[in-house]
Structure formats: structure tokens, C-alpha cells
Design an enzyme around this catalytic site. Structure first.
Site, PDB file in Angstrom:
ATOM      1  N   HIS A 106      12.321  -0.030 -11.909  1.00  0.00           N
ATOM      2  CA  HIS A 106      12.096  -1.458 -12.189  1.00  0.00           C
ATOM      3  C   HIS A 106      12.254  -2.248 -10.900  1.00  0.00           C
ATOM      4  O   HIS A 106      13.332  -2.236 -10.293  1.00  0.00           O
ATOM      5  CB  HIS A 106      13.091  -1.941 -13.252  1.00  0.00           C
ATOM      6  CG  HIS A 106      13.011  -3.414 -13.533  1.00  0.00           C
ATOM      7  ND1 HIS A 106      13.950  -4.071 -14.286  1.00  0.00           N
ATOM      8  CD2 HIS A 106      12.103  -4.363 -13.174  1.00  0.00           C
ATOM      9  CE1 HIS A 106      13.628  -5.352 -14.382  1.00  0.00           C
ATOM     10  NE2 HIS A 106      12.522  -5.558 -13.705  1.00  0.00           N
ATOM     11  N   HIS A 158       0.809  -1.227   0.000  1.00  0.00           N
ATOM     12  CA  HIS A 158       0.000   0.000   0.000  1.00  0.00           C
ATOM     13  C   HIS A 158       0.844   1.280   0.000  1.00  0.00           C
ATOM     14  O   HIS A 158       1.860   1.385   0.673  1.00  0.00           O
ATOM     15  CB  HIS A 158      -0.934   0.013   1.211  1.00  0.00           C
ATOM     16  CG  HIS A 158      -0.204   0.041   2.514  1.00  0.00           C
ATOM     17  ND1 HIS A 158       0.156   1.202   3.148  1.00  0.00           N
ATOM     18  CD2 HIS A 158       0.275  -0.955   3.286  1.00  0.00           C
ATOM     19  CE1 HIS A 158       0.805   0.929   4.254  1.00  0.00           C
ATOM     20  NE2 HIS A 158       0.895  -0.392   4.364  1.00  0.00           N
TER      21      HIS A 158
END
Ligand code: JB2
Length: 221
Positions: free
Chosen positions: A151, A142
Site C-alpha cells: 500500500h 517507471h
């Protein structure tokens, strides 16, 4: 099979990352029709049944022919960012490639040209900016924020509210404690555990991850 009215899309790159992206688009985007791959090596060849049709010099012509959507399937963060920005300046829309086998919160926000691979989990109110990759089986919990062209490699685990800077690379299996921040262009070595902030532009590795020397800019080109 794509719907008859599917929009044409071109993929940049014809390597390993492109293979994953081709399969995701086939599985999840019946609204798109792949016209082919453009690669720095333009020699004609087939990749999972998709044809390499040339190099990036074909882009203006494709745009004139009505191809308005593209995806940059090049893993190198700096190159992917540069190609994505160039495509947007040429008027291409960067499509998303989100595996139907990923689990993405409805409250997460995904930018243009983002890739989310199979088995990845993206939590509530996470934010993935343009050209981010959340690779196979990675967990992004979250309110994480992944800046442009970052990446997160396969099997990473980012707890809540982690921040990842532009073009940063988290190698395979990196773990990050809640709220930690990783700077732009940093590289965190495979299997490392990040328990405190990592500055921009360094290579960090180990348990816990410790920053080494700053990277010369050219190393990431
Ligand atoms: O400017 C370019 C360009 N530069 C390199 N334009 C276009 N159209 N293509 C470019 N390429 C092409 O990207 C190269 O010619 C090559 O075919 C491809 C990169 O392929 P490679 O297999 O080396 O890497 P990748 O980017 O597909 O995959 C990397 O990143 C993934 C996220 C690898 O590290 C993978 O293991 C990783 N999963």
C-alpha cells in the site's frame, strides 16, 4: 448507470476505503453492477447508497447465485491479502478499481484486485501485483515493482525502479529515491524520505528514514 448485462460484483469491507472504491467503480466500470457490501459487522446499513448485505459467510451463497466478481476494500494489508486469496480459491475474480482521474501508463502492468485512486500516476512498465493500493495523488514512476498487497498511501512519491515488498506500507507523503528497495511487511512512517534500502519487517521513519525495531508479526494482523 450500469449496462443491463453488467456483471454482479460484491465488495468486502464497508469502511473509508470502501467509500473510495464504490465511487471509482461507479465512475469507471459500467460493466459491473454492485450487489452489495459484506463487512465483519453485518448490521444492515447504507454506505454512499450501497447496502451492507451481511458478512463473509454470505460468499458461498453469492457464488452459487452467479456472483463471480469481487473487490477487497479493506486497507489492512495482511487482511486484504488473506481475503483476496480466499476469494480466488472460492472462484471469484478480483476486479480492478482504477480511477478515471488516475494517469496509468499503457505499459504498466496491474494485477487482480488492484486499486489506483484519483490523481495517482503510474509510470512506464511499472508493475503492481495483486491487491496493491496506489492511493490518492501518489506517484509511482517507471519500472517500480509493488509486490502483492503493498500500500502506497496518499501523496507518496516513488522515483523510478523502486521495489516495495509484499504487504509493505508507505505512509502518507513518503518519498523514495530511485532504485531503493523496501522489504516485505516494512512500514515507512508518514513524511519519511527513503534514501537507502529498508529491510523487511521493520518500522522506518525520519529524514532520512532509519529502521527501528522489527515488528512482531501480530502487529500487522
Ligand atoms: O475479514 C473481514 C474484515 N475485517 C475487517 N471481512 C470483511 N468483509 N470486512 C472486514 N473488515 C471491515 O473492514 C471492518 O469491519 C470495517 O468496516 C472495514 C475497515 O474499515 P476502516 O474504515 O477501519 O478502514 P479501511 O480499511 O476502510 O480504510 C483504511 O485503509 C485505507 C486504505 C484506513 O486507514 C483509510 O484511512 C485508508 N485510506
Amino acid at each position: 448507470m450500469p449496462a443491463p448485462e453488467a456483471s454482479p460484483v460484491v465488495i468486502l469491507g464497508a469502511g473509508g476505503h470502501a467509500k473510495v472504491v464504490i465511487e471509482i467503480l461507479r465512475d469507471s466500470r459500467p460493466d459491473l453492477r454492485l450487489v452489495g457490501l459484506l463487512d465483519a459487522d453485518p448490521s444492515p446499513r447504507s454506505l454512499l447508497g450501497a447496502e451492507v448485505i451481511g458478512d463473509d459467510s454470505r460468499l458461498p451463497g453469492l457464488r452459487r447465485e452467479g456472483v463471480a466478481k469481487a473487490f477487497v476494500a479493506v486497507g489492512d494489508n495482511r487482511r486484504r491479502e488473506a481475503l483476496g486469496v480466499n476469494l480466488q480459491e472460492m472462484g471469484f475474480e478480483l476486479v480492478k478499481a482504477v480511477s478515471p482521474r488516475a494517469c496509468v501508463s499503457p505499459s504498466a502492468r496491474l494485477g487482480s484486485g488492484v486499486a489506483v485512486m484519483a490523481g495517482a500516476v503510474v509510470g512506464a512498465e511499472a508493475e503492481l501485483l495483486d491487491l496493491v493500493i496506489v492511493n490518492t495523488g501518489a506517484l509511482v514512476d517507471h519500472e517500480c515493482r509493488l509486490a502483492r498487497a503493498a500500500h502506497v498511501a496518499p501523496g507518496c512519491a516513488l522515483a523510478g525502479r523502486v521495489s516495495v515488498g509484499e504487504r509493505a506500507l508507505l505512509g502518507v507523503g513518503v518519498s523514495v529515491v530511485p532504485g531503493a528497495s523496501i522489504g516485505a511487511d516494512a512500514v515507512v512512517g508518514a513524511g519519511s524520505c527513503v534514501i537507502s534500502d529498508i529491510p523487511a519487517g521493520v518500522v522506518a521513519k525520519g529524514l532520512p528514514a532509519r529502521p527501528g525495531e522489527a515488528l512482531p508479526r501480530g502487529d500487522l494482523a
